[in-house]
Design a protein around this motif. Structure first.
Motif, PDB file in Angstrom:
ATOM      1  N   ALA A 213      50.418 -21.830 -41.921  1.00  0.00           N
ATOM      2  CA  ALA A 213      50.864 -23.054 -42.604  1.00  0.00           C
ATOM      3  C   ALA A 213      50.522 -24.284 -41.772  1.00  0.00           C
ATOM      4  CB  ALA A 213      52.363 -22.988 -42.872  1.00  0.00           C
ATOM      5  N   TYR A 217      47.883 -27.285 -42.898  1.00  0.00           N
ATOM      6  CA  TYR A 217      48.358 -28.672 -42.957  1.00  0.00           C
ATOM      7  C   TYR A 217      47.536 -29.577 -42.049  1.00  0.00           C
ATOM      8  CZ  TYR A 217      51.314 -32.761 -42.288  1.00  0.00           C
ATOM      9  OH  TYR A 217      51.762 -34.053 -42.194  1.00  0.00           O
ATOM     10  N   THR A 220      43.765 -29.984 -43.148  1.00  0.00           N
ATOM     11  CA  THR A 220      43.671 -30.799 -44.363  1.00  0.00           C
ATOM     12  C   THR A 220      44.005 -32.257 -44.069  1.00  0.00           C
ATOM     13  OG1 THR A 220      44.365 -28.869 -45.654  1.00  0.00           O
ATOM     14  CG2 THR A 220      44.417 -31.002 -46.766  1.00  0.00           C
ATOM     15  N   THR A 221      45.056 -32.483 -43.301  1.00  0.00           N
ATOM     16  CA  THR A 221      45.498 -33.847 -43.005  1.00  0.00           C
ATOM     17  C   THR A 221      44.443 -34.657 -42.269  1.00  0.00           C
ATOM     18  OG1 THR A 221      47.833 -33.193 -42.951  1.00  0.00           O
ATOM     19  CG2 THR A 221      47.251 -35.218 -41.798  1.00  0.00           C
ATOM     20  N   VAL A 260      48.006 -36.330 -47.543  1.00  0.00           N
ATOM     21  CA  VAL A 260      49.182 -35.783 -48.240  1.00  0.00           C
ATOM     22  C   VAL A 260      49.290 -36.370 -49.643  1.00  0.00           C
ATOM     23  CG1 VAL A 260      51.710 -35.685 -48.239  1.00  0.00           C
ATOM     24  CG2 VAL A 260      50.452 -35.298 -46.120  1.00  0.00           C
ATOM     25  N   LEU A 313      51.135 -30.493 -49.993  1.00  0.00           N
ATOM     26  CA  LEU A 313      50.694 -30.328 -48.614  1.00  0.00           C
ATOM     27  C   LEU A 313      51.855 -30.465 -47.636  1.00  0.00           C
ATOM     28  CD1 LEU A 313      48.314 -29.843 -46.741  1.00  0.00           C
ATOM     29  CD2 LEU A 313      47.891 -32.310 -46.705  1.00  0.00           C
ATOM     30  N   SER A 314      52.731 -31.423 -47.875  1.00  0.00           N
ATOM     31  CA  SER A 314      53.890 -31.588 -46.984  1.00  0.00           C
ATOM     32  C   SER A 314      54.846 -30.401 -47.090  1.00  0.00           C
ATOM     33  CB  SER A 314      54.624 -32.897 -47.300  1.00  0.00           C
ATOM     34  OG  SER A 314      54.984 -32.969 -48.667  1.00  0.00           O
ATOM     35  N   SER A 315      54.886 -29.745 -48.254  1.00  0.00           N
ATOM     36  CA  SER A 315      55.737 -28.560 -48.405  1.00  0.00           C
ATOM     37  C   SER A 315      55.155 -27.358 -47.666  1.00  0.00           C
ATOM     38  CB  SER A 315      55.920 -28.219 -49.887  1.00  0.00           C
ATOM     39  OG  SER A 315      56.701 -29.205 -50.529  1.00  0.00           O
ATOM     40  N   ILE A 316      53.828 -27.324 -47.530  1.00  0.00           N
ATOM     41  CA  ILE A 316      53.208 -26.276 -46.708  1.00  0.00           C
ATOM     42  C   ILE A 316      53.639 -26.447 -45.252  1.00  0.00           C
ATOM     43  CG2 ILE A 316      50.996 -25.440 -45.805  1.00  0.00           C
ATOM     44  CD1 ILE A 316      49.810 -25.995 -48.577  1.00  0.00           C
ATOM     45  N   SER A 317      53.669 -27.694 -44.785  1.00  0.00           N
ATOM     46  CA  SER A 317      54.167 -27.962 -43.440  1.00  0.00           C
ATOM     47  C   SER A 317      55.638 -27.580 -43.303  1.00  0.00           C
ATOM     48  CB  SER A 317      53.983 -29.446 -43.100  1.00  0.00           C
ATOM     49  OG  SER A 317      54.511 -29.751 -41.839  1.00  0.00           O
ATOM     50  N   TYR A 372      55.803 -35.197 -43.637  1.00  0.00           N
ATOM     51  CA  TYR A 372      56.323 -33.982 -43.020  1.00  0.00           C
ATOM     52  C   TYR A 372      55.422 -33.576 -41.856  1.00  0.00           C
ATOM     53  CZ  TYR A 372      60.014 -30.517 -43.372  1.00  0.00           C
ATOM     54  OH  TYR A 372      61.166 -29.789 -43.155  1.00  0.00           O
ATOM     55  N   SER A 373      55.202 -34.531 -40.970  1.00  0.00           N
ATOM     56  CA  SER A 373      54.312 -34.356 -39.825  1.00  0.00           C
ATOM     57  C   SER A 373      54.837 -33.281 -38.880  1.00  0.00           C
ATOM     58  CB  SER A 373      54.145 -35.674 -39.080  1.00  0.00           C
ATOM     59  OG  SER A 373      55.379 -36.088 -38.516  1.00  0.00           O
TER      60      SER A 373
END
Length: 490
Positions: A213, A217, A220-221, A260, A313-317, A372-373
């Protein structure tokens, strides 16, 4: 398998014969030594005659209750006290701890709930069903269908429905973390090897899942190209206008051009995102910052744009928050001594906090709830670990349970209080019974006459209303329901 009654008769007969044997102590010791492996095998093969009820860890409920209380407080008093409301962008306020605290305690609960899995297929079906329930309630409550508590209307235009939200993120994290726990059940150790890090190697697949995960993240970021994008919003004269945000870059961590937001615009469509993002309270957007206010005339176009704080994407983090939570649950299972547990938990929390502080203050990866860094994951998980350890010390070790009973009660009925209080469903129901005008209702009357007028301050009145009319009220309700053994569980 032997009949339990015959087994009992055999045990009684053995005891009677043993009483007639001379040198009882010597013979008993020899017999115990020989029969120990056999007894161990029988205990594994046969279920116990009387099922022992596991002792409930009070800290788990108290921590969950604290998270719900924080949510109610920041949601309903955050408007009056912007310092406890969500940070407009970088940084971390009281409100920013709520979501990761939820995910942390979900992880702890998964470890305890899936400690023994008699049948994998049944456990998987149960996880899938619970995930679907969370998704349903999330879309119903935060998708736009419910307008409680202030608007008495219901319904949502499907062209504008919001697909993401708090429960949806919890559903995703719960599904992934629980599924890994289930499918790796045969790889679990029955006992840990010596060493501080044995708990990590014993559950390496859970950490591998969290690492995957993290890689998805981060890659992609920082590598996804974000092109220019447009949206339609109302201008200062309340007319619809098309705005364009100029991007054409990679690795941007600001509001306008981050990956994100781009992923969510592509995945869900810009009309399905949250249309009141907290970045509108930034100084670049309003002179009222950190409070909400009218946009500046020179405000950037993105100030009016929608943004999804619980996006894909932030939920994957966010899966990493659940992974850290399940680690704390594994520690609770394998380490029986209070000191050992606290040593593992506190050391882990301190490492996470140090990593977060370094990343944030070197400007490598700022602490940011909206993105969600990774630094945000570490900072909030570290804080959750410290609070959880403190609760465990006070409640389960020192036995100071009474001062935290109200949190336990709320934690045991967390879903009920979340729906009724945090999402305003109960207040909306009360508001539906008004006199002549919808504004002339019991909730508004209590706010105005019992709190605002008495304290001569809307700010103080709002805070006291939330503490007494919401948090205290639902603590009492939850306590009564607990006495009646009534719980709302998914």
């Amino acid at each position: 398998m032997e009949d339990p009654r015959k087994l009992e008769e055999g045990l009684h007969a053995a005891k009677k014969n043993a009483d007639d044997i001379s040198n009882e102590n010597n013979e008993h010791n020899k017999s115990a030594t020989k029969s120990e492996p056999v007894a161990e095998e029988k205990r594994e093969e046969e279920p116990p005659l009387v099922k022992q009820k596991a002792k409930r860890v009070a800290t788990l409920d108290a921590f969950r209750g604290l998270t719900i209380v924080l949510m109610v407080l920041v949601d309903d008093a955050g408007g009056a006290y912007s310092r406890i409301d969500h940070s407009p962008w970088n940084g971390c306020t009281l409100a920013d701890f709520v979501m990761p605290f939820f995910l942390f305690i979900v992880g702890v609960a998964i470890a305890l709930a899936l400690k023994r899995i008699p049948k994998v297929s049944y456990a998987v079906r149960k996880v899938i069903l619970r995930t679907l329930k969370l998704l349903f309630w999330g879309i119903l409550l935060q998708g736009g269908y419910s307008h409680a508590p202030y608007d008495l209307a219901y319904g949502v235009d499907m062209k504008l429905i919001r697909w993401c939200g708090i429960l949806q993120r919890i559903a995703l994290v719960y599904f992934i973390v629980a599924l890994i726990e289930i499918v790796t059940t045969k790889l679990r150790p029955t006992s840990l090897d010596p060493g501080h890090f044995s708990i990590f190697t014993a559950y390496k697949w859970q950490w591998i899942g969290g690492f995957v995960a993290f890689v998805i993240y981060m890659v992609t970021t920082f590598s996804l190209y974000v092109p220019d994008w447009s949206f339609v919003a109302k201008d200062d004269s309340d007319k619809l206008e098309t705005y364009t945000v100029i991007c054409g870059m990679r690795g941007h961590l600001g509001p306008a051009c981050n990956a994100v937001g781009y992923v969510d615009r592509q995945a869900w469509g810009i009309n399905h995102l949250y249309n009141q993002p907290v970045w509108s309270r930034l100084k670049a957007c309003t002179f009222s910052s950190p409070d909400s206010g009218p946009f500046r005339k020179d405000a950037p176009t993105w100030c009016r744009a929608p943004f999804e704080p619980e996006g894909l994407l932030s939920s994957i983090s966010a899966i990493i928050s659940g992974t850290i939570g399940i680690h704390y649950g594994h520690v609770l299972i394998h380490f029986k001594g209070h000191a050992e547990r606290l040593k593992q938990w506190v050391s882990m929390a301190l490492v996470l906090l140090i990593v977060a502080v370094i990343l944030h203050f070197t400007d490598a990866i700022p602490i940011n709830k909206q993105l969600y860094s990774f630094s945000y994951v570490c900072f909030t998980a570290g804080a959750a670990g410290i609070v959880f350890s403190l609760f465990y010390l006070l409640i389960d070790v020192w036995g100071m349970r009474k001062p935290f009973l109200f949190l336990e009660w709320i934690g045991m009925n967390a879903m009920l209080v979340f729906v009724m209080a945090a999402q305003g469903i109960f207040a909306g129901f009360i508001n539906g019974w008004y006199f002549k005008s919808p504004d002339n209702n019991l909730v508004n009357w209590i706010q105005q006459h019992v709190f605002f007028d008495v304290w001569k301050s809307e700010k103080v009145g709002t805070l006291l209303y939330v503490i007494f009319a919401e948090i205290t009220f639902w603590a009492v309700v939850s306590g009564i329901l607990h006495k009646l053994r009534i719980y709302w569980k998914l």
